[in-house]
Design a protein around this motif. Structure first.
Motif, PDB file in Angstrom:
ATOM      1  N   ALA A 216       0.981  -1.160  -0.023  1.00 48.94           N
ATOM      2  CA  ALA A 216      -0.022  -0.056  -0.107  1.00 48.94           C
ATOM      3  C   ALA A 216       0.867   1.306  -0.086  1.00 48.94           C
ATOM      4  CB  ALA A 216      -1.017   0.055   1.216  1.00 48.94           C
TER       5      ALA A 216
ATOM      6  N   GLU B  54       1.044   4.088  -2.805  1.00 43.03           N
ATOM      7  CA  GLU B  54       0.838   5.307  -2.822  1.00 43.03           C
ATOM      8  C   GLU B  54       1.843   6.729  -2.610  1.00 43.03           C
ATOM      9  OE1 GLU B  54      -2.373   6.918  -2.510  1.00 43.03           O
ATOM     10  OE2 GLU B  54      -3.332   4.594  -2.827  1.00 43.03           O
TER      11      GLU B  54
ATOM     12  N   ARG C  72      -1.241   8.204   3.594  1.00 42.75           N
ATOM     13  CA  ARG C  72      -2.322   7.725   2.751  1.00 42.75           C
ATOM     14  C   ARG C  72      -2.530   6.321   2.506  1.00 42.75           C
ATOM     15  NH1 ARG C  72      -0.061  11.621  -1.043  1.00 42.75           N
ATOM     16  NH2 ARG C  72       0.812  10.065  -2.226  1.00 42.75           N
ATOM     17  N   ALA C  73      -1.445   5.615   2.892  1.00 44.07           N
ATOM     18  CA  ALA C  73      -1.552   4.030   2.847  1.00 44.07           C
ATOM     19  C   ALA C  73      -2.252   3.626   4.132  1.00 44.07           C
ATOM     20  CB  ALA C  73      -0.067   3.402   2.602  1.00 44.07           C
TER      21      ALA C  73
ATOM     22  N   GLN D 214      -4.474   5.545   5.718  1.00 40.95           N
ATOM     23  CA  GLN D 214      -6.052   5.537   5.489  1.00 40.95           C
ATOM     24  C   GLN D 214      -6.454   4.805   4.834  1.00 40.95           C
ATOM     25  OE1 GLN D 214      -5.727   9.500   3.994  1.00 40.95           O
ATOM     26  NE2 GLN D 214      -5.548  10.607   5.691  1.00 40.95           N
ATOM     27  N   GLN D 215      -5.803   4.169   3.683  1.00 40.85           N
ATOM     28  CA  GLN D 215      -6.531   3.004   2.738  1.00 40.85           C
ATOM     29  C   GLN D 215      -6.742   1.895   3.455  1.00 40.85           C
ATOM     30  OE1 GLN D 215      -4.337   0.880  -0.582  1.00 40.85           O
ATOM     31  NE2 GLN D 215      -4.967   2.558  -1.640  1.00 40.85           N
TER      32      GLN D 215
ATOM     33  N   HIS E 142      -7.065   1.562   6.578  1.00 35.13           N
ATOM     34  CA  HIS E 142      -7.591   1.764   8.061  1.00 35.13           C
ATOM     35  C   HIS E 142      -6.874   1.367   9.199  1.00 35.13           C
ATOM     36  CE1 HIS E 142     -11.446   2.462   5.495  1.00 35.13           C
ATOM     37  NE2 HIS E 142     -11.091   1.281   4.653  1.00 35.13           N
TER      38      HIS E 142
END
Length: 310
Positions: A14, A18, A23-24, A26-27, A29
């Motif tokens: 991830a 990204e 951002r990773a 957030q993706q 969770h």
């Protein structure tokens, strides 16, 4: 060989995708700290630096580029393998061995096999024919079959089953019998008739079912001769040695010139069921039962008819 944690590899992929840990996270969770910890643990396991931080985020090292390329393929193969295993476990792929007595299932067995193979292209349905209930039970117990079509009660409390068809009870009489010209008979009409006993019954409960006991007046049925093969029972009927009570499909499968079949108005019907052991995939058994019920007219009844015997 490094012992990789798949959670750490997914976090790394991830981040690689990204180019940014925030951002990773957030993706995925996850907290940013958790993703950073995953990367650090993965680097320790591999003994290599996988990424470096920059003012714009992160940049993969040469080792990181190699892991990103191979790791994506690895997880893709693993996900595909997991899906295949689940498919087999649910019975949607592989071989399903259905054992049946042709005289009980000739009206639907081939159609069920074809419908299942059409709906589940990776499933091969094998129909295994036997002649008696003990043969069916032995194949189920030994693992030689995944499921069987048989009339209940089965005499084996370990089996799960779903009823798939109801058959009215018929009586086989010699054509010379005084009742032979009737449109139907009652159990009272047969009270003094010796009933031919199937030698293949496996319990008293099963025997009582096939003799239609108890009778309306509380008396047991009059016992006649016992024999194992259906053809021999019908020969005994033709010779006037007794009558035989059986589900209606047998009257169509075994016509004989000197035997007539009449419905017994007040005899409890016979219920044909799909039976299986705990080894069989439950989801597939539910699917098979639904297919049979659709073909036999049980499709309007809830599939809650699945019974788990104590």
């Amino acid at each position: 060989m490094a012992d990789l944690d798949l959670r750490h590899l997914r976090s790394f992929l991830a981040v690689a995708r990204e180019s940014n840990i925030t951002r990773a996270a957030q993706q995925l969770h996850l907290a940013q700290q958790a993703v950073s910890a995953h990367i650090q643990q993965l680097e320790r396991a591999l003994g290599a630096t996988l990424l470096v931080r920059t003012s714009r985020g992160v940049r993969l090292t040469a080792a990181g580029d190699e892991l990103a390329a191979g790791g994506k393929a690895l997880l893709g193969d693993l996900d595909a393998l997991t899906a295949r295993v689940s498919t087999v476990a649910d019975g949607q792929a592989g071989r399903l061995r259905l054992v049946c007595k042709p005289h009980a299932t000739h009206e639907f067995a081939l159609e069920v096999a074809e419908a299942l193979e059409a709906a589940l292209p990776r499933l091969e349905v094998e129909l295994v024919s036997v002649s008696t209930l003990p043969e069916e039970l032995e194949l189920l117990e030994s693992g030689g079959a995944d499921a069987a079509f048989l009339w209940v009660p089965t005499g084996d409390e370990r089996l799960r089953y779903a009823e798939v068809r109801t058959d009215r009870r018929m009586v086989a009489l010699p054509v010379t019998h005084p009742l032979a010209g009737r449109a139907s008979v009652t159990l009272a009409d047969l009270a003094d008739e010796p009933v031919i006993i199937p030698k293949v019954v496996v319990s008293d409960e099963v025997l009582r079912h096939w003799l239609a006991e108890p009778r309306p007046d509380g008396r047991p049925a009059r016992r006649g001769p016992a024999t194992q093969r259906i053809e021999d029972r019908l020969l005994l009927v033709a010779r006037g040695r007794g009558v035989w009570l059986a589900p209606e499909p047998l009257s169509r499968y075994f016509p004989m010139p000197r035997v007539c079949w009449l419905p017994v108005e007040d005899a409890a019907p016979s219920h044909l069921a799909l039976a299986w052991t705990a080894r069989a995939p439950e989801a597939l058994m539910t699917r098979v039962a639904a297919e049979v019920r659709a073909l036999t007219g049980w499709d309007s009844r809830p599939l809650s008819g699945v019974r788990d015997t104590p």
